[in-house]
Design a protein around this motif. Structure first.
Motif, mmCIF file in Angstrom:
data_model
loop_
_atom_site.group_PDB
_atom_site.id
_atom_site.type_symbol
_atom_site.label_atom_id
_atom_site.label_comp_id
_atom_site.label_asym_id
_atom_site.label_seq_id
_atom_site.Cartn_x
_atom_site.Cartn_y
_atom_site.Cartn_z
ATOM 1 N N ALA A 57 36.085 47.108 45.210
ATOM 2 C CA ALA A 57 37.293 46.703 45.214
ATOM 3 C C ALA A 57 37.539 45.355 46.165
ATOM 4 O O ALA A 57 36.514 45.433 47.168
ATOM 5 N N ARG A 58 38.265 44.528 46.271
ATOM 6 C CA ARG A 58 38.164 43.654 47.282
ATOM 7 C C ARG A 58 39.932 43.192 47.617
ATOM 8 O O ARG A 58 40.677 43.238 46.612
ATOM 9 N N LEU A 65 34.905 32.378 44.215
ATOM 10 C CA LEU A 65 33.652 33.057 44.161
ATOM 11 C C LEU A 65 33.572 33.877 42.856
ATOM 12 O O LEU A 65 32.622 33.994 42.234
ATOM 13 N N MET A 66 34.657 34.289 42.441
ATOM 14 C CA MET A 66 35.089 34.987 41.096
ATOM 15 C C MET A 66 34.526 34.307 40.031
ATOM 16 O O MET A 66 33.986 34.526 38.925
ATOM 17 N N GLU A 75 31.136 36.793 43.282
ATOM 18 C CA GLU A 75 32.048 38.181 43.340
ATOM 19 C C GLU A 75 32.567 38.424 41.947
ATOM 20 O O GLU A 75 33.008 37.765 41.133
ATOM 21 N N ARG A 76 32.047 39.793 41.843
ATOM 22 C CA ARG A 76 32.696 40.542 40.719
ATOM 23 C C ARG A 76 33.486 41.710 40.997
ATOM 24 O O ARG A 76 33.020 42.763 40.390
ATOM 25 N N PRO A 77 34.435 41.474 41.364
ATOM 26 C CA PRO A 77 35.525 42.678 41.871
ATOM 27 C C PRO A 77 36.058 43.636 40.704
ATOM 28 O O PRO A 77 36.273 43.027 39.554
ATOM 29 N N VAL A 106 24.646 31.540 41.215
ATOM 30 C CA VAL A 106 23.828 32.955 40.971
ATOM 31 C C VAL A 106 22.799 32.516 40.255
ATOM 32 O O VAL A 106 21.832 33.836 39.996
ATOM 33 N N GLY A 107 22.143 31.423 39.767
ATOM 34 C CA GLY A 107 20.846 31.202 39.140
ATOM 35 C C GLY A 107 19.715 30.735 40.314
ATOM 36 O O GLY A 107 18.670 30.627 39.865
#
Lengths: 328, 695
Positions: free
Chosen positions: A25-26, A37-38, A43-45, A125-126
Motif C-alpha cells: 500500500a502507498r 513513479l507508477m 512503484e507498483r502499489p 527499471v532497465g
C-alpha cells in the motif's frame, strides 16, 4: 493490467486501517512523484490510500510559539503563509525554488519529504539500482553521476535527496510527527532521512504503515535571519545541483545561533554541524566562515562527474552565511 | 475572423489556433476507429547483441492481451532503404532501446503490463558508445547529410595557417541533443483488406505513404496517411519513424486498428537525435583581420545501421572569404541510436563552433567582432564561387547593432560587475540554405465565391494553412478569408514534407502557380461558374528543383546579453535579439513565432540541453523532460526578432526564404561569446551549466 485498489481516507485512523497488513500500500498525497513513479514502473502499489483530504491541511501556531504544519498543506500554501514568510523566510524561499507553480499547488508537505530521488538509474527499471532492487548494483557509481552525492554516499548508492523543503526544515530543527500502528512518535527531521549505507532502499526511518501527520517548527531565537539559496541548471523547474539553507543570529559580533544544511549533496538533507560548531560563539569573519564551511566539506568524496559540487556548495554557503551575518 | 488583412506579410492569425487551444484539433493518437487496440513496444536493454530467447507466455496470459509480436511472428517487411524501420525482422539489437517485441492489447494499461511481462534474454557483445576525437574507427565519409562532400579544400590552408600573423586554434564540443517536440510520436493504423490507413504524427504524409508502401509491398494508392495536426517535429518527424511501422505491423498481425504512442523517454532512442560534434577550428588572419586560412574539422558519431553524418563543417563553406580553407568531417559508427535531423542540422552545431572561433579571433586581433565579419564578407560563395542570389549579412549585423545598442561596447572581458553578476554581450552570424522541392497543388473557384486550395502539405505548428491561404489570396487577388486550405491527407495533390525550412516555399510555389493559372482562366471567361466550380492545378517539378546558378542562403545576426553569477556559475541570458534577411516575410505573426522559437531552442543548446550516454548500458541518460532541460519561461528573456526587407528575384514567386531553422543558428555562439565577454573565460563545451562555468 495490474488492478489497483483506491481508498479515500477521511481520517488518520481510516488511513492506517486501510494500510494495515498491506505492505504494497502507498499513501497518496499530491501524487506529483508517486504517480510518475507508477508510470515508470518503479512503484507498483496494490493499494493507493488517498490522504489528501485528511484534516491535516492547516498551519497553526502553538502556545510555545512553534508552528505546526499539517501533512497535507500544499507547498504553495505553505510558502505563502504569512507566519512562514515572516518568521521562516528560508522555508518559503526553499519551497518557491522547487518544482513549478502547478506542482507546488498540488504537492503536500509530507509528500515532499517522502519524494524519491530523481537519480536516472533509479527511475529506469532497465538499469541496476540498489534502491529500487536491492542487490542489483548501483548504475550511477561508475555511470553518469554529475547530479549525484559527494557526502555520505556508499558503494551501494550515490543518490541525492531532491527536496528543497527538507533542506530548510533540517536547518530549522524541525520535527516530523508520525502516526502509526504502534501509536504516535516524533523524529527530528535531520534523523528522518537516512544515509544509504548498505540498505539504500530505505530512504527514511519511517516504519511500515506509519503516516506523517505534521511537521513542527520550533520558534527561532529573536533576531535570527534566514535564507535559502539554490544553484540549478535553469532558472526554474530544476532540482538543486547544490543548495544551502541557513539561519543565523549574531549578537555582539558573535554567532549565538546557527543552523546550516546543504541540499543536493547527499542522500539526505546534510546538516552542517561542523560548520555550525566552528562558528558558534565566534565572530563570523569571511575567513572564519570559509574555514567553517571547509570543515564540513572536507569529508566530501566526489565521483567522476561531480567534483564541481564541492566548490559550488562552498561558495554558496560562504555567500549565504556572509550575507546573513552582515544583516543580523 | 475579424479583419482579414491581405497585404503581403500581413500578420494573419493561425486558422486552427482556436481548434488547438480548445482541444478540438485532432492529433494522430486521438482517432478512435471502432475496435481500436493498443500497442506497447518492448525496448532492448542492451546496446549490442542478439535476442536469444523471448518468453511471451506470461504476457499472453494476461487478460486483454491479443498478441506479442516478435521477430519470429511479425509480418515480413520489404526493404525500404531505411534500416531503422526494419523493426521486428531479425534478432539483432543494434542499440539500446531498439524494439525487440510489441505487445498488443485491448487497453493501454494491459498493453503496458504485457510489454513489461515479456522476458527477453540477450547474447550481449561488447559495445562502444563513446565518441572521442581520436577514435581508432573514425573514418572520413564521402558525403554528409544534405548531399554535401565530406571534405572540401581550397588552396593551402595548413601552410597559410602556419604563416598567419594572428591565429586561433580551438576546439569545441556539442553534446547529443534531442528534438523533443511537444507531441510525442504516435500513430493509429488500420487495414481494410489490403488497404492501409495510418494517422501519423509526421512532417510529411506523402513520404510516410511512399515508405509504408515499400515496406508492405503495396501500391501507393492502397496506403492512406492522415497528418491533420502535428505537434512539432524539429526534424524528428521528417521521415517515417519506427512507431508508425510498428502500429501497421501490429494492425496487420491482429486484424484490429492499433494505436501506438511512444513515451517521452523512448523518443531519444527511436526518432533520431542530433549527434554530438567535436570541432577543431583554426583561423589564420592578417593583422587587419582578413582571413588567410580557415580550417573546420568535425568529428561525430553515427549508428551501426545507417550512416547519418551531421554536416557541421558545411556552413564554413558559405560564410567567409578566406585565402584558403579545409572543411572536413569524420564519423565513428557506434552502438548508439541512429542520429538524424534536428533543427538546422549542420548549421546549428557548425555555426556554434565557427562563430565562437571568429569571436576568439576578434579578441586576438583586438578588433570588433562585427567589423571582423564585415572585413571577410565574400564577393561570392567561397566554396563554389557562385554569386549569391542575395546576401545581407552585413545589413543584419548593422541593424542588429543599432537595435541592440552594440556601438560603444567596451570590448574588455570580465569588467562589468554588479553584485555577484558579471555581464557581457556577444554577437554571432546565422545562415541557412534556401531549399525547395517540387510540389503539386490545385485550386478550385466555387460559384459561391469560395476558393479551395488543395495539396498534401503538413502543418507542424507553423501555420501552413494560414500562409498558404495568404499566398493564394495574393495570387488570385481575393480576400484571404475567401480561401480555404485543405492539407494533411494523402490523396490530395502530392507535396513534399515540412522540413529543411522548405515547406512554405515548395508548397507556396505550386499554390501560386495554380492560382495564377486559375486567375487567368477566370479572367478569360464570362458568366457564372459551373456548379462544381473551376479548377486549376500546378506541378513545379522541373521548375522548383531546377539547378540555380546562384548560391541561395538566408542570413542573420544574433545578439545576446548574458549575466553570469560568480557564486554559482549560473548563466542567465537577459536579452536576445535576432535580425534576419530571409527574403520576403509572408506572415509577420507566424514568422516571428518561428524566429523566436528557433532562438529559444538555441538558448537551450547554449545553456541547458545535453544528452549524456551511460557507458555501461549504452543508453541516453535523462531522457525525460525532467532530466533533459529545455528552457522554461523563466529562462527566456526579453527576446526580439526583426527582419530586413530583402528583395531576391532568384527564389520563388513569393520571394521567400525558409525561416524555420535560422533562429537556432549562431544563437548559442552569441550567448557563449557574451559569457566570455562577461567573465573573460572561454567555455568551449556546451551546455554552459554550473558544473562547467563555476570556477
Amino acid at each position: 493490467m495490474k488492478p489497483l485498489l483506491y481508498v479515500r481516507a477521511e481520517s488518520v485512523g481510516e488511513a492506517a486501517a486501510a494500510h494495515a497488513g498491506r505492505p504494497e500500500a502507498r499513501y497518496l498525497g499530491g501524487g506529483t512523484n508517486l504517480v510518475d513513479l507508477m508510470k515508470l514502473g518503479v512503484e507498483r502499489p496494490e493499494v493507493l490510500i488517498d490522504i489528501s483530504r485528511l484534516p491535516l491541511d492547516q498551519v497553526e501556531e502553538l502556545p510555545d510559539g512553534a508552528l505546526r504544519i499539517g501533512a497535507t498543506v500544499r507547498n504553495s500554501d505553505l510558502a505563502g503563509h504569512p507566519l512562514v514568510r515572516e518568521r521562516y523566510p528560508v522555508l518559503s524561499q526553499a519551497l518557491l525554488s522547487g518544482a513549478s507553480g502547478q506542482l507546488r499547488n498540488v504537492a503536500t508537505t509530507a509528500g515532499n519529504l517522502l519524494q524519491r530521488t530523481r537519480c536516472a538509474y533509479f527511475q529506469d527499471v532497465g538499469k541496476p539500482c540498489n534502491k529500487r532492487v536491492p542487490g542489483s548494483g548501483c548504475g550511477a557509481l561508475t555511470g553518469v553521476n554529475r547530479d549525484h552525492a559527494v557526502l555520505g554516499h556508499s558503494e551501494h548508492c550515490v543518490a541525492t535527496h531532491p527536496s528543497d523543503l527538507a533542506v530548510a526544515l533540517a536547518a530549522l530543527d524541525a520535527v516530523v510527527e508520525l502516526a502509526g500502528p504502534g501509536g504516535g512518535r516524533t523524529v527530528e527531521l535531520t534523523e528522518f532521512h537516512r544515509l544509504p549505507q548498505d540498505s539504500p532502499d530505505q530512504d527514511t526511518v519511517i516504519r511500515p504503515g506509519e503516516l506523517i501527520t505534521g511537521v513542527l517548527l520550533p520558534p527561532l531565537p529573536g533576531g535570527t535571519v534566514s535564507r535559502y539559496r539554490k544553484a540549478r541548471d535553469r532558472a526554474s523547474f530544476a532540482f538543486a545541483l547544490a543548495s544551502v539553507a541557513a539561519t543565523v543570529q549574531v549578537r555582539g559580533g558573535v554567532v549565538r545561533h546557527i543552523g546550516v544544511a546543504f541540499g543536493g549533496l547527499a542522500h539526505r538533507p546534510w546538516r552542517a554541524r561542523r560548520t555550525e560548531a566552528a562558528l558558534l560563539g565566534s565572530a563570523p569573519t569571511p575567513e572564519a566562515v570559509a574555514r567553517a564551511v571547509d570543515a564540513e566539506l572536507a569529508a566530501a568524496v566526489p565521483l567522476r562527474d561531480n567534483a564541481y559540487k564541492v566548490s559550488l556548495a562552498r561558495d554558496l554557503a560562504c555567500e549565504v552565511l556572509g550575507s546573513l551575518t552582515a544583516r543580523t | 475572423m475579424g479583419a482579414t488583412p491581405s497585404a503581403p506579410g500581413a500578420p494573419v492569425e493561425r486558422r486552427e489556433g482556436r481548434a488547438k487551444v480548445t482541444g478540438a484539433a485532432k492529433y494522430a493518437t486521438e482517432y478512435a476507429p471502432p475496435g481500436r487496440v493498443y500497442g506497447w513496444p518492448v525496448p532492448a536493454t542492451v546496446a549490442r547483441g542478439t535476442v536469444v530467447s523471448l518468453d511471451t507466455s506470461a504476457a499472453l496470459a494476461l487478460p486483454g492481451v491479443l498478441a506479442v509480436l516478435t521477430s519470429d511472428s511479425a509480418p515480413r517487411l520489404a526493404d525500404a532503404g531505411d534500416p531503422t524501420l526494419a523493426v521486428l525482422q531479425d534478432s539483432r539489437v543494434p542499440h539500446h532501446g531498439w524494439p525487440v517485441a510489441l505487445a498488443v492489447a485491448e487497453t493501454l494499461e494491459a498493453a503496458r503490463e504485457a510489454a513489461g511481462a515479456v522476458r527477453v534474454r540477450y547474447a550481449t557483445e561488447p559495445h562502444d558508445v563513446t565518441l572521442t576525437v581520436d577514435h581508432p574507427r573514425a573514418y572520413q565519409p564521402d558525403e554528409v547529410n544534405g548531399g554535401h562532400p565530406g571534405e572540401r579544400r581550397q588552396g593551402d590552408p595548413d601552410g597559410a595557417f602556419a604563416d598567419a600573423a594572428v591565429r586561433v586554434d580551438v576546439s569545441y564540443a556539442v553534446p547529443p541533443l534531442h528534438n523533443h517536440p511537444m507531441e510525442p510520436h504516435g500513430a493509429t493504423a488500420l487495414w481494410r483488406d489490403d488497404e492501409l490507413t495510418v494517422f501519423d504524427s509526421s512532417q510529411g504524409g506523402d513520404t510516410v505513404r511512399a515508405t509504408l508502401a515499400k515496406l508492405f509491398a503495396l501500391p501507393e494508392e492502397r496506403v492512406s496517411v492522415v497528418c491533420e495536426h502535428v505537434g512539432g517535429g524539429f526534424g524528428s518527424k521528417g521521415t517515417p519513424r519506427p512507431h508508425v511501422v510498428l502500429a501497421a505491423l501490429a494492425a496487420r498481425h491482429t486484424g484490429r486498428p492499433v494505436q501506438l504512442a511512444l513515451l517521452r523517454r523512448e523518443l531519444t532512442e527511436l526518432v533520431g537525435h542530433r549527434a554530438p560534434t567535436l570541432h577543431r577550428v583554426r583561423l589564420g588572419a592578417r593583422p587587419d583581420g582578413v582571413l588567410t586560412s580557415l580550417i573546420h574539422e568535425v568529428t561525430t558519431h553515427t549508428s551501426r545501421i545507417r550512416e547519418f553524418v551531421e554536416q557541421a563543417a558545411v556552413p564554413a563553406r558559405v560564410m567567409y572569404a578566406s585565402g584558403s580553407s579545409r572543411t572536413s568531417h569524420r564519423a565513428v559508427a557506434l552502438d548508439v541510436p541512429t542520429p538524424s535531423w534536428m533543427r538546422a542540422p549542420g548549421e546549428a552545431p557548425g555555426m556554434y563552433a565557427l562563430e565562437s572561433a571568429v569571436d576568439e579571433l576578434a579578441c586576438a586581433l583586438g578588433m570588433d567582432p562585427i567589423e571582423l565579419r564585415v572585413a571577410n564578407e565574400p564577393p561570392a560563395e567561397p566554396d563554389s564561387g557562385r554569386p549569391f542570389s542575395s546576401r545581407h549579412l552585413v545589413e543584419c549585423l548593422r541593424e542588429g547593432a543599432a537595435r541592440f545598442g552594440w556601438d560603444g561596447r567596451d570590448p574588455r572581458p570580465g569588467v562589468r560587475r554588479s553584485g555577484p553578476w558579471l555581464t557581457g554581450t556577444g554577437v554571432a552570424a546565422a545562415t541557412y540554405p534556401v531549399l525547395v522541392s517540387p510540389s503539386r497543388a490545385t485550386v478550385t473557384a466555387h460559384p459561391d465565391g469560395l476558393y479551395v486550395v488543395r495539396l498534401n502539405a503538413t502543418d507542424i505548428g507553423t501555420g501552413a494553412r494560414t500562409v498558404l491561404a495568404q499566398i493564394a489570396a495574393q495570387a488570385l487577388g481575393v480576400r484571404v478569408d475567401s480561401v480555404r486550405t485543405e492539407i494533411g491527407v494523402t490523396g490530395l495533390p502530392r507535396a513534399p514534407l515540412a522540413g529543411g525550412s522548405a515547406g512554405t516555399a515548395s508548397w507556396g510555389w505550386a499554390v501560386h502557380e495554380a492560382c495564377r493559372d486559375l486567375a487567368r482562366q477566370l479572367a478569360e471567361r464570362s458568366g457564372p461558374l459551373p456548379p462544381g466550380g473551376m479548377t486549376a492545378s500546378a506541378d513545379t517539378a522541373g521548375t522548383a528543383d531546377a539547378e540555380s546558378p546562384y548560391a541561395r542562403h538566408a542570413f542573420g545576426a544574433h545578439f545576446a546579453e548574458a549575466a553570469v553569477d560568480t557564486d554559482t556559475g549560473e548563466v542567465r541570458v537577459r536579452r536576445l535579439l535576432g535580425v534576419y534577411a530571409a527574403g520576403r516575410i509572408l506572415n509577420a505573426r507566424t514568422a516571428r513565432s518561428q524566429f523566436i522559437g528557433g532562438m529559444v531552442m538555441g538558448l537551450g543548446m547554449a545553456l541547458t540541453e545535453g544528452g549524456g550516454v551511460d557507458p555501461a548500458s549504452g543508453a541516453f541518460i535523462g531522457s525525460d523532460l525532467a532530466g533533459y532541460h529545455v528552457p522554461g519561461h523563466a529562462d527566456v528573456p526579453a527576446i526580439e526578432a526583426h527582419w530586413i526587407d530583402e528583395e531576391d528575384p532568384h527564389l520563388n514567386p513569393m520571394g521567400s526564404k525558409g525561416i524555420g531553422e535560422i533562429g537556432i543558428v549562431g544563437t548559442a555562439a552569441a550567448i557563449g561569446n557574451a559569457v566570455h565577454h562577461a567573465t573573460g573565460v572561454r567555455f568551449r563545451e556546451l551546455p554552459l551549466t554550473p558544473d562547467r562555468v563555476h570556477v
